[in-house]
Design a protein around this motif. Structure first.
Motif, PDB file in Angstrom:
ATOM      1  N   THR A 135       3.819   6.137  -7.904  1.00  0.00           N
ATOM      2  CA  THR A 135       3.015   6.644  -6.795  1.00  0.00           C
ATOM      3  C   THR A 135       3.967   7.266  -5.788  1.00  0.00           C
ATOM      4  O   THR A 135       5.185   7.117  -5.900  1.00  0.00           O
ATOM      5  CB  THR A 135       2.214   5.517  -6.087  1.00  0.00           C
ATOM      6  N   GLY A 136       3.401   7.919  -4.798  1.00  0.00           N
ATOM      7  CA  GLY A 136       4.225   8.605  -3.808  1.00  0.00           C
ATOM      8  C   GLY A 136       4.914   7.682  -2.822  1.00  0.00           C
ATOM      9  O   GLY A 136       5.877   8.081  -2.181  1.00  0.00           O
ATOM     10  N   VAL A 137       4.426   6.456  -2.679  1.00  0.00           N
ATOM     11  CA  VAL A 137       4.956   5.563  -1.639  1.00  0.00           C
ATOM     12  C   VAL A 137       5.514   4.263  -2.214  1.00  0.00           C
ATOM     13  O   VAL A 137       5.440   3.224  -1.594  1.00  0.00           O
ATOM     14  CB  VAL A 137       3.871   5.235  -0.582  1.00  0.00           C
ATOM     15  N   CYS A 138       6.092   4.331  -3.402  1.00  0.00           N
ATOM     16  CA  CYS A 138       6.536   3.126  -4.099  1.00  0.00           C
ATOM     17  C   CYS A 138       8.055   2.987  -4.009  1.00  0.00           C
ATOM     18  O   CYS A 138       8.785   3.748  -4.636  1.00  0.00           O
ATOM     19  CB  CYS A 138       6.080   3.228  -5.561  1.00  0.00           C
ATOM     20  N   PRO A 139       8.551   2.004  -3.231  1.00  0.00           N
ATOM     21  CA  PRO A 139      10.006   1.834  -3.117  1.00  0.00           C
ATOM     22  C   PRO A 139      10.671   1.472  -4.448  1.00  0.00           C
ATOM     23  O   PRO A 139      11.797   1.884  -4.701  1.00  0.00           O
ATOM     24  CB  PRO A 139      10.172   0.714  -2.092  1.00  0.00           C
ATOM     25  N   TYR A 140       9.958   0.720  -5.300  1.00  0.00           N
ATOM     26  CA  TYR A 140      10.534   0.349  -6.597  1.00  0.00           C
ATOM     27  C   TYR A 140      10.669   1.561  -7.510  1.00  0.00           C
ATOM     28  O   TYR A 140      11.589   1.635  -8.321  1.00  0.00           O
ATOM     29  CB  TYR A 140       9.716  -0.760  -7.260  1.00  0.00           C
ATOM     30  N   CYS A 141       9.739   2.522  -7.356  1.00  0.00           N
ATOM     31  CA  CYS A 141       9.831   3.767  -8.129  1.00  0.00           C
ATOM     32  C   CYS A 141      11.094   4.532  -7.724  1.00  0.00           C
ATOM     33  O   CYS A 141      11.820   5.051  -8.570  1.00  0.00           O
ATOM     34  CB  CYS A 141       8.598   4.645  -7.902  1.00  0.00           C
ATOM     35  N   VAL A 142      11.355   4.571  -6.417  1.00  0.00           N
ATOM     36  CA  VAL A 142      12.541   5.261  -5.901  1.00  0.00           C
ATOM     37  C   VAL A 142      13.811   4.580  -6.413  1.00  0.00           C
ATOM     38  O   VAL A 142      14.742   5.246  -6.867  1.00  0.00           O
ATOM     39  CB  VAL A 142      12.524   5.301  -4.352  1.00  0.00           C
ATOM     40  N   MET A 143      13.823   3.252  -6.383  1.00  0.00           N
ATOM     41  CA  MET A 143      15.005   2.518  -6.861  1.00  0.00           C
ATOM     42  C   MET A 143      15.207   2.723  -8.360  1.00  0.00           C
ATOM     43  O   MET A 143      16.338   2.875  -8.816  1.00  0.00           O
ATOM     44  CB  MET A 143      14.895   1.029  -6.523  1.00  0.00           C
ATOM     45  N   ALA A 144      14.108   2.738  -9.107  1.00  0.00           N
ATOM     46  CA  ALA A 144      14.198   2.964 -10.553  1.00  0.00           C
ATOM     47  C   ALA A 144      14.755   4.353 -10.831  1.00  0.00           C
ATOM     48  O   ALA A 144      15.636   4.528 -11.673  1.00  0.00           O
ATOM     49  CB  ALA A 144      12.827   2.801 -11.204  1.00  0.00           C
ATOM     50  N   GLU A 145      14.247   5.337 -10.091  1.00  0.00           N
ATOM     51  CA  GLU A 145      14.718   6.713 -10.266  1.00  0.00           C
ATOM     52  C   GLU A 145      16.205   6.818  -9.943  1.00  0.00           C
ATOM     53  O   GLU A 145      16.966   7.452 -10.659  1.00  0.00           O
ATOM     54  CB  GLU A 145      13.903   7.638  -9.366  1.00  0.00           C
ATOM     55  N   ARG A 146      16.617   6.143  -8.869  1.00  0.00           N
ATOM     56  CA  ARG A 146      18.025   6.158  -8.457  1.00  0.00           C
ATOM     57  C   ARG A 146      18.916   5.544  -9.553  1.00  0.00           C
ATOM     58  O   ARG A 146      19.978   6.084  -9.877  1.00  0.00           O
ATOM     59  CB  ARG A 146      18.163   5.387  -7.147  1.00  0.00           C
TER      60      ARG A 146
END
Length: 87
Positions: free
Chosen positions: A10-21
């Motif tokens: 989703t657009g506001v998911c901190p875990y998504c950002v960490m996974a992408e990083r």
């Protein structure tokens, strides 16, 4: 050559950002993202495929890795890079 990476997010998911990083730090240049907040039918599909409601849900090749915690555990165990290389 890295395996195909697909991430339900989703657009506001901190875990998504960490996974992408984490994936980017391992040399993944292209993450195919499916935004379940923009496409609700995709959330239903994700839940049917994975049995989980939360994002991210990450696939590397045909392998369902799970969420960020699962991805992180694979990395700690030294299993993420072989998976990304398609081993």
């Amino acid at each position: 050559m890295t395996a195909r990476v697909l991430m339900y997010s989703t657009g506001v998911c901190p875990y998504c950002v960490m996974a992408e990083r984490l994936l980017t730090s391992k040399g993944v240049e292209n993450i195919e993202k499916i935004r379940v907040d923009l496409e609700p039918q995709q959330r239903m599909e994700m839940m049917q495929k994975t049995g989980r409601r939360t994002v991210p849900q990450i696939y590397i090749g045909d392998t369902h890795v799970g969420g960020f915690d699962d991805l992180s555990a694979l990395d700690r165990n030294g299993q993420l890079e072989p998976l990304l290389k398609g081993a």
